[in-house]
Motif scaffolding. Structure first.
Motif, PDB file in Angstrom:
ATOM      1  N   ARG A  58      12.396  27.744  63.717  1.00 23.08           N
ATOM      2  CA  ARG A  58      11.728  28.963  63.277  1.00 23.08           C
ATOM      3  C   ARG A  58      10.213  28.854  63.489  1.00 23.08           C
ATOM      4  O   ARG A  58       9.568  29.773  64.007  1.00 23.08           O
ATOM      5  CB  ARG A  58      12.035  29.225  61.798  1.00 23.08           C
ATOM      6  CG  ARG A  58      11.558  30.581  61.271  1.00 23.08           C
ATOM      7  CD  ARG A  58      11.938  30.803  59.815  1.00 23.08           C
ATOM      8  NE  ARG A  58      11.406  29.795  58.899  1.00 23.08           N
ATOM      9  CZ  ARG A  58      10.119  29.661  58.580  1.00 23.08           C
ATOM     10  NH1 ARG A  58       9.217  30.485  59.072  1.00 23.08           N
ATOM     11  NH2 ARG A  58       9.723  28.711  57.754  1.00 23.08           N
ATOM     12  N   VAL A  61       9.480  28.975  67.467  1.00 27.16           N
ATOM     13  CA  VAL A  61       9.580  30.272  68.151  1.00 27.16           C
ATOM     14  C   VAL A  61       8.585  31.263  67.541  1.00 27.16           C
ATOM     15  O   VAL A  61       8.086  32.148  68.241  1.00 27.16           O
ATOM     16  CB  VAL A  61      11.022  30.848  68.164  1.00 27.16           C
ATOM     17  CG1 VAL A  61      11.945  29.941  68.982  1.00 27.16           C
ATOM     18  CG2 VAL A  61      11.555  31.072  66.779  1.00 27.16           C
ATOM     19  N   SER A  62       8.253  31.104  66.244  1.00 28.48           N
ATOM     20  CA  SER A  62       7.239  31.975  65.644  1.00 28.48           C
ATOM     21  C   SER A  62       5.887  31.755  66.303  1.00 28.48           C
ATOM     22  O   SER A  62       5.126  32.703  66.517  1.00 28.48           O
ATOM     23  CB  SER A  62       7.103  31.715  64.146  1.00 28.48           C
ATOM     24  OG  SER A  62       8.278  32.090  63.479  1.00 28.48           O
ATOM     25  N   LEU A  65       6.025  33.634  69.534  1.00 26.61           N
ATOM     26  CA  LEU A  65       6.045  35.085  69.314  1.00 26.61           C
ATOM     27  C   LEU A  65       4.723  35.583  68.743  1.00 26.61           C
ATOM     28  O   LEU A  65       4.225  36.645  69.143  1.00 26.61           O
ATOM     29  CB  LEU A  65       7.208  35.446  68.387  1.00 26.61           C
ATOM     30  CG  LEU A  65       8.587  35.404  69.060  1.00 26.61           C
ATOM     31  CD1 LEU A  65       9.699  35.289  68.037  1.00 26.61           C
ATOM     32  CD2 LEU A  65       8.792  36.635  69.942  1.00 26.61           C
ATOM     33  N   LEU A 107      11.560  29.490  73.223  1.00 32.23           N
ATOM     34  CA  LEU A 107      11.849  30.886  72.887  1.00 32.23           C
ATOM     35  C   LEU A 107      12.729  31.543  73.939  1.00 32.23           C
ATOM     36  O   LEU A 107      13.688  32.254  73.607  1.00 32.23           O
ATOM     37  CB  LEU A 107      10.531  31.672  72.756  1.00 32.23           C
ATOM     38  CG  LEU A 107      10.672  33.180  72.517  1.00 32.23           C
ATOM     39  CD1 LEU A 107      11.275  33.459  71.145  1.00 32.23           C
ATOM     40  CD2 LEU A 107       9.332  33.895  72.669  1.00 32.23           C
ATOM     41  N   THR A 116      18.014  32.411  62.612  1.00 31.35           N
ATOM     42  CA  THR A 116      16.675  32.218  63.168  1.00 31.35           C
ATOM     43  C   THR A 116      16.622  32.679  64.619  1.00 31.35           C
ATOM     44  O   THR A 116      15.678  33.359  65.030  1.00 31.35           O
ATOM     45  CB  THR A 116      16.301  30.722  63.094  1.00 31.35           C
ATOM     46  OG1 THR A 116      16.300  30.342  61.715  1.00 31.35           O
ATOM     47  CG2 THR A 116      14.938  30.457  63.695  1.00 31.35           C
ATOM     48  N   GLU A 117      17.662  32.328  65.383  1.00 30.23           N
ATOM     49  CA  GLU A 117      17.691  32.714  66.793  1.00 30.23           C
ATOM     50  C   GLU A 117      17.838  34.221  66.941  1.00 30.23           C
ATOM     51  O   GLU A 117      17.182  34.844  67.769  1.00 30.23           O
ATOM     52  CB  GLU A 117      18.840  31.998  67.514  1.00 30.23           C
ATOM     53  CG  GLU A 117      18.601  30.506  67.645  1.00 30.23           C
ATOM     54  CD  GLU A 117      19.801  29.776  68.249  1.00 30.23           C
ATOM     55  OE1 GLU A 117      19.887  29.670  69.468  1.00 30.23           O
ATOM     56  OE2 GLU A 117      20.675  29.330  67.466  1.00 30.23           O
ATOM     57  N   ALA A 120      14.588  35.834  66.275  1.00 30.23           N
ATOM     58  CA  ALA A 120      13.667  35.610  67.399  1.00 30.23           C
ATOM     59  C   ALA A 120      13.992  36.569  68.545  1.00 30.23           C
ATOM     60  O   ALA A 120      13.094  37.165  69.146  1.00 30.23           O
ATOM     61  CB  ALA A 120      13.759  34.165  67.869  1.00 30.23           C
ATOM     62  N   ARG A 123      12.655  39.976  67.704  1.00 30.60           N
ATOM     63  CA  ARG A 123      11.201  40.096  67.911  1.00 30.60           C
ATOM     64  C   ARG A 123      10.871  40.126  69.398  1.00 30.60           C
ATOM     65  O   ARG A 123       9.947  40.819  69.817  1.00 30.60           O
ATOM     66  CB  ARG A 123      10.451  38.945  67.222  1.00 30.60           C
ATOM     67  CG  ARG A 123      10.360  39.098  65.705  1.00 30.60           C
ATOM     68  CD  ARG A 123       9.398  38.078  65.098  1.00 30.60           C
ATOM     69  NE  ARG A 123       7.998  38.374  65.334  1.00 30.60           N
ATOM     70  CZ  ARG A 123       7.006  37.481  65.194  1.00 30.60           C
ATOM     71  NH1 ARG A 123       7.274  36.241  64.823  1.00 30.60           N
ATOM     72  NH2 ARG A 123       5.745  37.824  65.432  1.00 30.60           N
ATOM     73  N   ARG A 124      11.610  39.360  70.211  1.00 29.76           N
ATOM     74  CA  ARG A 124      11.400  39.408  71.668  1.00 29.76           C
ATOM     75  C   ARG A 124      11.660  40.817  72.186  1.00 29.76           C
ATOM     76  O   ARG A 124      10.897  41.344  72.988  1.00 29.76           O
ATOM     77  CB  ARG A 124      12.372  38.465  72.380  1.00 29.76           C
ATOM     78  CG  ARG A 124      11.786  37.148  72.794  1.00 29.76           C
ATOM     79  CD  ARG A 124      12.748  36.375  73.684  1.00 29.76           C
ATOM     80  NE  ARG A 124      12.772  36.865  75.053  1.00 29.76           N
ATOM     81  CZ  ARG A 124      13.587  36.406  75.995  1.00 29.76           C
ATOM     82  NH1 ARG A 124      14.451  35.439  75.716  1.00 29.76           N
ATOM     83  NH2 ARG A 124      13.542  36.883  77.217  1.00 29.76           N
TER      84      ARG A 124
END
Lengths: 196, 196
Positions: A58, A61-62, A65, A107, A116-117, A120, A123-124
């Motif tokens: 998390r 990838v945060s 992002l 990511l 979590t994935e 992500a 958000r992508r």
């Protein structure tokens, strides 16, 4: 056996180690044991920093992002004709991708097996839509070609940008970041054809 | 336990099953047991067709590579100004990628852990060089811009083309093959900028 080492990690340096292991073994293929061995500290020392490997994912990838979304808040991404803002965003995406190479690599490999994935990926997709909107606005202003559907154009442009993680290595030799971002901007907007 | 099923596979249909499993689990993560379960026949039946999973990988990536190299032998890739040949090759690459989607997907994920993978990477590099040479020739003829280094331009163009495997699904809904290949050719040669 874990080689004993004094735990001098900060959240940032521990994350660095974890992301490298995730990228090498794949997130699913990485155990706490692998992380402990790579970091040279015990599993319980790692649990002192984070709740487990999903929190490390998390955080990683945060970071990627947040870097990408940060671009959209910058002045040149907010002010002026859409085509100019889009060009700025494309250049900055390449820069963020190179600056945060291991984090963006991770990511881009996320497949959606955990919460979590999935978050992500969501958000992508948000980010993709924000850039697609910019493309749509630039097309409406007449600066972007109208004969390629906006979603498709966005996908292909992201494809070119994201492919940089496959081969770019910040090893001092080879290409500089500026050469790569210039090339991407030229090709994305002008294509291969000789403009002269 | 393997569900018994009469072995009516041909090399081609068995390969189809194997490639799907490789793409889902990764080649390294696939065992003969996984292949046997997916095919619904025993491991010894599979060994009746091939020597093992590495041969299946070899057949699969060869199919993708033969498709790509086949393009270079086609008349429009051999005759005429380099820029026209390059445009033809780019369009045909997208077509082959879509026609052989699972095989090219597998090829693009090959990392070089086995002899078969290393040979596949070598052939991929050969193909890249052939296309880079075409780009260089088109630049020498003045049809391709000279302000992006040839190797870098080739990498970025391949990045855009290859990214199609990430999202293209031949499900009848969504985009047709022709729309995608037209879009790639337009963006690769003319870029996003409005040509009008």
């Amino acid at each position: 056996m874990t080689t004993a080492k004094r735990d001098t990690y900060t959240p940032t340096t521990l994350l660095q180690v974890a992301v490298q292991v995730f990228n090498e073994r794949g997130y699913d293929g990485t155990s706490m044991e692998h992380l402990s061995r790579a970091a040279g500290i015990s599993k319980s020392s790692i649990y002192h920093h984070v709740t487990g490997k999903e929190e490390l994912l998390r955080l990683a990838v945060s970071r990627a992002l947040d870097g990408l979304f940060g671009i959209l808040d910058e002045e040149h991404a907010r002010v002026g004709p859409a085509a100019g803002r889009l060009e700025y965003v494309v250049r900055r995406m390449v820069e963020v991708l190179i600056a945060e190479l291991p984090y963006v690599t991770l990511l881009l490999r996320v497949r959606g097996n955990t919460d979590t994935e999935r978050r992500a990926l969501e958000r992508r997709r948000d980010f993709d839509h924000r850039v697609a909107d910019l493309l749509k606005a630039a097309a409406a202003e007449g600066d972007i070609r109208g004969d390629v559907e906006v979603r498709l154009a966005t996908r292909l442009v992201f494809g070119m940008i994201n492919s940089v993680v496959e081969w770019y290595r910040p090893d001092g030799r080879g290409m500089g970041e500026r050469e790569v971002s210039d090339a991407v901007v030229r090709l994305v907007f002008g294509g291969l054809r000789n403009p002269e």
